[in-house]
Design an enzyme around this catalytic site. Structure first.
Site, PDB file in Angstrom:
ATOM      1  NE  ARG A 136      69.965  57.221  51.715  1.00  0.00           N
ATOM      2  CZ  ARG A 136      69.062  56.318  52.090  1.00  0.00           C
ATOM      3  NH1 ARG A 136      69.422  55.270  52.796  1.00  0.00           N
ATOM      4  NH2 ARG A 136      67.803  56.440  51.718  1.00  0.00           N
ATOM      5  CG  ASP A 137      68.036  53.370  49.619  1.00  0.00           C
ATOM      6  OD1 ASP A 137      68.568  52.462  50.284  1.00  0.00           O
ATOM      7  OD2 ASP A 137      66.813  53.435  49.445  1.00  0.00           O
TER       8      ASP A 137
ATOM      9  CG  HIS B  61      62.496  55.888  49.122  1.00  0.00           C
ATOM     10  ND1 HIS B  61      63.748  56.415  48.907  1.00  0.00           N
ATOM     11  CD2 HIS B  61      62.690  54.569  49.365  1.00  0.00           C
ATOM     12  CE1 HIS B  61      64.660  55.449  49.027  1.00  0.00           C
ATOM     13  NE2 HIS B  61      64.038  54.328  49.313  1.00  0.00           N
TER      14      HIS B  61
ATOM     15  CG  HIS C  70      63.149  49.933  47.769  1.00  0.00           C
ATOM     16  ND1 HIS C  70      64.414  49.422  47.961  1.00  0.00           N
ATOM     17  CD2 HIS C  70      63.148  51.147  48.356  1.00  0.00           C
ATOM     18  CE1 HIS C  70      65.145  50.288  48.642  1.00  0.00           C
ATOM     19  NE2 HIS C  70      64.403  51.345  48.908  1.00  0.00           N
TER      20      HIS C  70
ATOM     21  CB  CYS D  40      66.673  48.537  53.925  1.00  0.00           C
ATOM     22  SG  CYS D  40      66.888  48.910  55.674  1.00  0.00           S
TER      23      CYS D  40
ATOM     24  CG  ASN E  65      66.547  52.503  45.986  1.00  0.00           C
ATOM     25  OD1 ASN E  65      65.869  53.222  46.688  1.00  0.00           O
ATOM     26  ND2 ASN E  65      67.720  52.032  46.379  1.00  0.00           N
TER      27      ASN E  65
END
Lengths: 308, 308
Positions: free
Chosen positions: A18-19, A210, A212, A243, A252
């Site tokens: 996903r990310d 979460h 990065h 993002c 990430n």
């Protein structure tokens, strides 16, 4: 100067597909997405972010979310909580129609980033979240709370902006909240300050973090949070991601970097580092990316067998 | 779970032209070495490692150590403590003949790495150190204590091996000791354990910490050490470096990554991040290297002016 204190085990939620994928420059064929998803799922994560149901105009990479989600639920749904990211009620409906049993609703603590990322005010996003919680209460619902520490448009985010959203989300019945350093520019002292405020307000609430690694502070931030008793972390294998609506945000925190550090510290993650590195290398190979996590560059046990 | 505690200020010792250059694959012309040295010196470091007086057969890059050292002493000697690294008495003599007023004697806590790095047993290295301290007592003498946490040949290094060398070094009259993670594979918990033993034994002794970022744990380790009250760190601008005799060791922790994290945490380093990044970019350009530190990739304030 008290010694640092660590949990015996942490749980890692994998967000690569996903990310990690959403910022990839070329379209990843659906069958490649599924191959990578399967390889990651086989590593034993308890939770994964599978895909996101967003506007294909905004993020064309996710146009095949339905197919990816359906595959995941059929193959892994009984063993792994596979989350679908959604920015609104429409996305939630689509996700559920394709088998999703767990949703991550995304919104940001900073008004400016929420607008850039979801084209809504925070109030509008909260209203969507309320609808989702009301209409799909049987599902596991999580909030991915972006820019909880730093915003690429407005700088350091006041902790009150974070608790405001958390207050509302728990009131609506959200199951857990992931506090996100969207841009990877949280520093350990700022992160600790915000997390301390959050934790003192909701002592036993289920939070994840979460992270990065834009500024290389990902592991330092993880360390800080572990010392505070946080035990759930979201990372992406091969350090993919960033993002699309946060200028300068890079990958990430790499799952293998966290699993490696935890392992060396005697903290159990339940993930085999060597198997994880094999998958990470395969991802870099399939997507023609440099294999860019830190621990990958050491090639522990894979090629040279050098311990260093 | 006590909150982390940080010093108000830390001191950064720049080692780019020594540890950074020694592993560079092509010979860096002397005038380029001097240009980089001057650019770094102008940033305001209190201490720098200038070069090393080692066998040119072992490390051909350092064949011009005499010229580089002489230049530094003439231009910066009155403002900056410029250290010359030496592995033996012969190197010390050469360094002093070329104006060095501060020496770093290098040896390792692990027997295997000391042999690989200096072709001596630890006993033999300690004997050289004793001679140097006796004969050149007027100079500032430091010990660079390699593989203090992990050894690429023998794994985790017992803290007793570290204190054994420190005991001897202080007995000989060494002024300060830099505890080094030569391979960048120390983890925050192991590092804390060894540093705790060292500090409980020599409460007020002057220690520095030399960090690499091979596993991405450099900043997490710096954070851990800061929480313990350590305030002096050795890093290399542009993240250059690695030990030619430690398989798998990659670059030093990048000076700009530490200065960036410290600055964001409100910890003073006395170094201007933007000026430092300009020099870092120039180094990468001059040596045709990728500009690889974390913070460099964000290009803060340099090109795009994006805060993230």
């Amino acid at each position: 100067m008290a010694p640092l204190d660590y949990p015996e085990a942490i749980s890692v939620t994998e967000v690569c597909t996903r990310d990690g994928f959403q910022n990839h420059k070329t379209f990843i064929p659906t069958e490649v997405k599924i191959e990578i998803l399967d390889a990651l799922a086989a590593l034993g994560f308890a939770k994964m972010e599978v895909t996101s149901f967003v506007s294909p105009k905004a993020i064309p990479q996710m146009v095949d979310a339905a197919e990816v989600m359906s595959h995941f639920q059929k193959k892994w749904g009984d063993r792994i909580a596979g989350f679908a990211l959604v920015p609104n009620r429409k996305g939630a409906e689509l996700a559920i129609r394709n088998g999703a049993e767990a949703l991550v609703f995304v919104l940001s603590a900073s008004e400016e980033h929420n607008k850039a990322n979801t084209n809504r005010t925070i109030e509008e996003s909260l209203s969507e979240l309320q609808d989702i919680c009301r209409d799909f209460g049987g599902l596991e619902i999580s909030v991915g709370l972006g820019t909880s520490f730093e915003c690429p448009f407005s700088g350091t985010v006041a902790p009150e902006k974070v608790t405001r959203v958390i207050d509302a989300a728990f009131e609506y019945g959200v199951d857990h909240i992931t506090i996100s350093d969207t841009t990877g520019s949280a520093n350990p002292r700022g992160l600790e300050r915000t997390l301390e405020i959050v934790r003192s307000r909701y002592e036993s609430a289920p939070f994840a973090l979460h992270l990065h690694d834009t500024h290389g502070m990902g592991l330092a931030n993880a360390l800080t949070a572990m010392n505070m008793g946080f035990t759930t972390f979201e990372t992406a294998t091969a350090g993919m991601g960033g993002c699309p609506f946060a200028p300068g945000a890079s990958g990430n925190l790499a799952t293998e970097d966290l699993v490696n550090m935890a392992g060396r510290m005697g903290i159990d993650t339940g993930i085999d580092l060597i198997e994880l590195l094999r998958v990470s290398r395969e991802i870099a190979h399939k997507l023609a990316l440099p294999w860019k996590s830190h621990v990958a560059s050491t090639r522990i046990g894979l090629d040279e067998g050098v311990y260093c």
